[in-house]
Design a protein around this motif. Structure first.
Motif, short mmCIF file in Angstrom:
data_model
loop_
_atom_site.label_atom_id
_atom_site.label_comp_id
_atom_site.label_asym_id
_atom_site.label_seq_id
_atom_site.Cartn_x
_atom_site.Cartn_y
_atom_site.Cartn_z
N TYR A 25 1.16 -7.88 2.47
CA TYR A 25 1.75 -6.77 1.44
C TYR A 25 2.12 -5.72 2.17
CZ TYR A 25 1.81 -3.26 -2.10
OH TYR A 25 2.38 -1.95 -2.86
N GLU A 29 6.48 -4.45 2.14
CA GLU A 29 6.78 -3.40 1.44
C GLU A 29 7.85 -2.56 2.56
OE1 GLU A 29 6.55 -2.16 -1.48
OE2 GLU A 29 5.67 -4.23 -1.71
N GLY A 57 0.83 3.47 -2.22
CA GLY A 57 0.64 2.01 -1.69
C GLY A 57 0.42 2.41 -0.09
N ASN A 60 5.22 3.46 2.46
CA ASN A 60 6.61 3.05 2.77
C ASN A 60 7.72 4.32 2.27
OD1 ASN A 60 5.54 1.38 0.82
ND2 ASN A 60 7.54 0.91 0.19
N LEU A 77 -5.16 4.99 -5.03
CA LEU A 77 -6.47 4.75 -4.99
C LEU A 77 -7.18 3.73 -3.84
CD1 LEU A 77 -6.69 2.80 -8.66
CD2 LEU A 77 -7.78 4.89 -7.93
N ARG A 81 -5.17 0.81 1.66
CA ARG A 81 -3.86 1.07 2.10
C ARG A 81 -3.67 2.53 2.37
NH1 ARG A 81 -1.48 -2.43 -3.33
NH2 ARG A 81 -2.08 -3.92 -2.29
N ILE A 119 6.59 5.52 -7.81
CA ILE A 119 7.37 4.36 -7.79
C ILE A 119 6.31 2.93 -7.72
CG2 ILE A 119 8.77 2.96 -6.02
CD1 ILE A 119 9.52 5.89 -5.03
N VAL A 125 -1.17 2.14 -15.46
CA VAL A 125 -1.93 3.28 -15.78
C VAL A 125 -1.89 3.71 -17.17
CG1 VAL A 125 -2.18 3.89 -13.22
CG2 VAL A 125 -0.69 5.17 -14.82
#
Ligand SMILES: C[S@@+](CC[C@H](N)C(=O)[O-])C[C@H]1O[C@@H](n2cnc3c(N)ncnc32)[C@H](O)[C@@H]1O
Length: 326
Positions: A25, A29, A57, A60, A77, A81, A119, A125
């Motif tokens: 992942y 990204e 995330g 980036n 969260l 990450r 982004i 949510v």
């Protein structure tokens, strides 16, 4: 300089040895490169003292934002990450402040930020709650930038990306079920339901049929008429969920269709991903206290003739909106 950042990021990811999924992942990204991210933020023409990257995330975008703001708070969260963001902050750009948190309930004072960037997150949510929080933590006239997935996105996830990334099939299915629920909430029953399903006697018969076992999506498909745009969209979509969705998704979609057929109040299914059409985002932002709202396909606002084309097509429908807090 940006090439040097890209190679530092790769070294940093090599050293972190994350699990297969998270490592993949993160590399995806960052794969568009620092120059791409930098230019995208530059195109928006927003800079200042303090920014929030809400749902950052792997950081980036935080990395690019750190060139336009004195301080970037990178909120996420997922602690895994955020561990990457912490390393970026230690090794590459010290003005990024990683923080574990939830965009629905921000732990920052009122009027704290010059800009908030959210982004690829808001559709995951409670949108109304997140917008209210973004408004609260922004200074008057502060800028809000959000990107989100609109109508065609779920199909792209299930039919295109899902071929290589099984998670995308699940996300796409959840997003479609939410969309079906929203479309059917305001749809005209007679225009959508096939004739026998509009008759009471048939309804009673079908009621009995479904009383003791789960509703079958194959059956539910037959309730739909294909002579309206919405009916056609629903049938095509049901077929995609039948072909690629999981058991839970088939059941949830069948239940929404059954309740629609029966004229019952629809229960929002548990899949949380939501597709937001740009006109809905405009309305939600106005209601939340934003003005000067500009919307386009993601990667279009401020784009010059030398800039790359937007990554997603209008059919896939990833959109961006930039607005000013009143
Ligand atoms: C599709 S990723 C986008 C990440 C990053 N903004 C980007 O564009 O590369 C969505 C991210 O939002 C995070 N997220 C989901 N719900 C959240 C919430 N309620 N609060 C904060 N982050 C959240 C996820 O953990 C995930 O990293």
């Amino acid at each position: 300089m940006v090439d040097a950042v890209d190679s530092k990021i790769l070294k940093l990811l090599d050293a972190l040895s994350l699990s297969g999924y998270e490592d993949g992942y993160a590399r995806t990204e960052f794969s568009r490169g620092a120059a791409y991210h930098h230019r995208r933020i530059e195109m928006l023409g927003v800079s200042g003292a303090r920014a929030l990257d809400a749902g950052c995330g792997v950081g980036n975008w935080s990395l690019a934002l750190s060139q336009f703001f004195d301080e970037v708070h990178a909120l996420e969260l997922s602690e895994t990450r955020l561990s990457i963001v912490s390393e970026i902050s230690k090794q590459i750009v010290p003005n990024i402040k990683p923080v574990v948190g939830n965009v629905e309930k921000l732990d920052f004072p009122d009027g704290h930020f010059d800009a908030v960037f959210c982004i690829g997150v808001i559709f995951l949510v409670n949108v109304e709650q997140a917008l209210a929080e973004f408004r609260r933590v922004l200074k008057p006239n502060g800028k809000l930038y959000v990107t989100y997935n609109a109508a065609g996105w779920w199909r792209y996830l299930m039919e295109v990306r899902g071929k290589a990334e099984p998670n995308c099939v699940t996300f796409g299915g959840d997003a479609f079920i939410d969309r079906a629920y929203r479309l059917l909430q305001s749809a005209d029953r007679d225009a959508i339901l096939a004739a026998p399903n509009r008759k009471k006697s048939w309804r009673a018969m079908l009621e009995g049929l479904f009383a003791s076992r789960p509703v079958d999506l194959d059956q539910a498909r037959l309730w739909l008429r294909d002579d309206t745009a919405l009916g056609k969209e629903l049938i095509r979509s049901v077929d995609v969920v039948l072909a690629a969705g999981n058991v839970k998704q088939k059941q949830e979609l069948a239940v929404v269709l059954r309740d629609f057929r029966d004229g019952k109040a629809l229960q929002r299914p548990s899949g949380r991903a939501r597709l937001i059409d740009p006109s809905d985002m405009q309305m939600l932002m106005e209601q939340a206290g934003f003005s000067d709202i500009r919307t386009d396909l993601e990667g279009t606002l401020g784009r010059g003739s030398q800039d790359p084309e937007p990554i997603y097509t209008a059919a896939q429908g990833v959109c961006e909106t930039l607005a000013r807090r009143i």
